[in-house]
Design a protein around this motif. Structure first.
Motif: not given
Lengths: 208, 208
Positions: A181-183, A185-186, B124, B138
């Motif tokens: 998810f972090r990858l 959405s950043g 996304l 974001r």
DNA sequence: CAATAACGAAACGTAGCGTATCGTAAATAA
DNA sequence: TTATTTACGATACGCTACGTTTCGTTATTG
């Protein structure tokens, strides 16, 4: 097998080069050059910026040759990518499952922070627009790694390191999901510290 | 403010319609029709299948009118989407933070299982190819929800329901990450049972 | 009524897709 | 050897959609 993607790129190659037939065989050098060019260009300009014409030019082949071997851009990029990266994660086996998981999480974060992460994000995103792409990606990246992780979790349960009532599928998702998810959405960086904190948080309270 | 996206679609509208100047004002009906057409078409043909020409035709306006108001497809779709969906999640406040979280997780899974989930996945994914899109997404979706969830977690810590050494950011990711990951990868379904199991797994062992 | 600005329609240049055609090159089969 | 078959690179093609520009028209301000 209804997918337009070959399971492995060799299949596609052999299928045409098995040389049971008359006529000029497909050039294996061209095959390699095309995949290499595709890899280079994805790294340079991203999936969206990559064009078949660009790949052809860089590989020194005609556009026709590419379309003769792959039905479209997605399939080419997928083959190019997995020819390079496919071997799954590789957990350690220190005897301590929690430690094995912790190491694996750090390794994954490190890998996804590099060019591999960029490609994975690209493929996953492209899967939203291309069902075959999504399925191929699941089969060739996600499921291989999930299966491995699930086995480690089961080992942990068998050894009494993890509570018996934990669903391995849910635990595996709890570990990996936030990283991917972090990858994608950043919203926050993929640091080793995050890997550690996440692992600790998820594994705490799961003692047998 | 260097983004090519307006923070809220009204800003963009007002900016041009504030009517301080001479000349024909922008038609507010056209504005509404365009956004509505974009919403309809995203639902019907997906983001990839949506074209500006299609939106113009359906909205009964010229293509020019759209380009006069939005710089590109991404920005239009984003505005169309958030005009509809923006209000954040909304946690309950039962006094029991764990229960609040559990309810919220079920609600989110339910929401993401419907058309909203499809749109979120699309946005996304598109963020991987469009930096401004990613940033706008974001700011307008993820961060609003994360902030809310973080507050609830902090409340839980203050009330002694959650250990003091837990990093709220990591906990929020541990809860949400797996859900979004399943949404995007589709390797397993987004069920209420998954929401419950995940919540239990993550929250177990975090007692004060 | 003059100046201004948005309107819809249409045409445009650009880009990349995926296909078709063509003469050439490399393999098998007779 | 010669015919057949198939891949090769080059090139041209039709298509779609982008984003821009032009133009005559319409609505608003002063």
């Amino acid at each position: 097998m209804s997918s337009k993607f070959s399971e492995k790129s060799e299949e596609l190659y052999d299928e045409a080069c098995d040389a049971k037939h008359a006529g000029r065989p497909r050039c294996p050098v061209a095959h390699r050059n095309i995949l290499q060019a595709a890899r280079d260009l994805v790294a340079e300009v991203g999936f969206a910026g990559l064009t078949i014409e660009g790949v052809a030019a860089r590989a020194g082949v005609g556009k026709t040759t590419i379309y003769r071997r792959w039905p479209n851009k997605s399939s080419l990029v997928l083959d190019a990518f997995f020819e390079d990266i496919s071997p799954p994660a590789g957990f350690a086996d220190t005897g301590n499952v929690r430690e094995d998981i912790r190491r694996q999480m750090r390794k994954l974060v490190k890998e996804l922070n590099g060019p591999t992460g960029c490609k994975i994000a690209t493929l996953l995103a492209n899967g939203q627009f291309d069902k075959d792409m999504a399925e191929a990606f699941r089969a060739r990246w996600i499921e291989q790694r999930r299966a491995e992780a699930r086995d480690v979790v089961k080992r942990g349960i068998a050894q009494g390191e993890i509570r018996r009532d934990v669903d391995p599928d849910v635990l595996v998702d709890a570990l990996y999901g936030p990283i991917y998810f972090r990858l994608l959405s950043g919203h926050a960086p993929l640091t080793p510290a995050f890997a550690d904190a996440l692992t600790d948080l998820v594994l705490s309270g799961l003692d047998d």
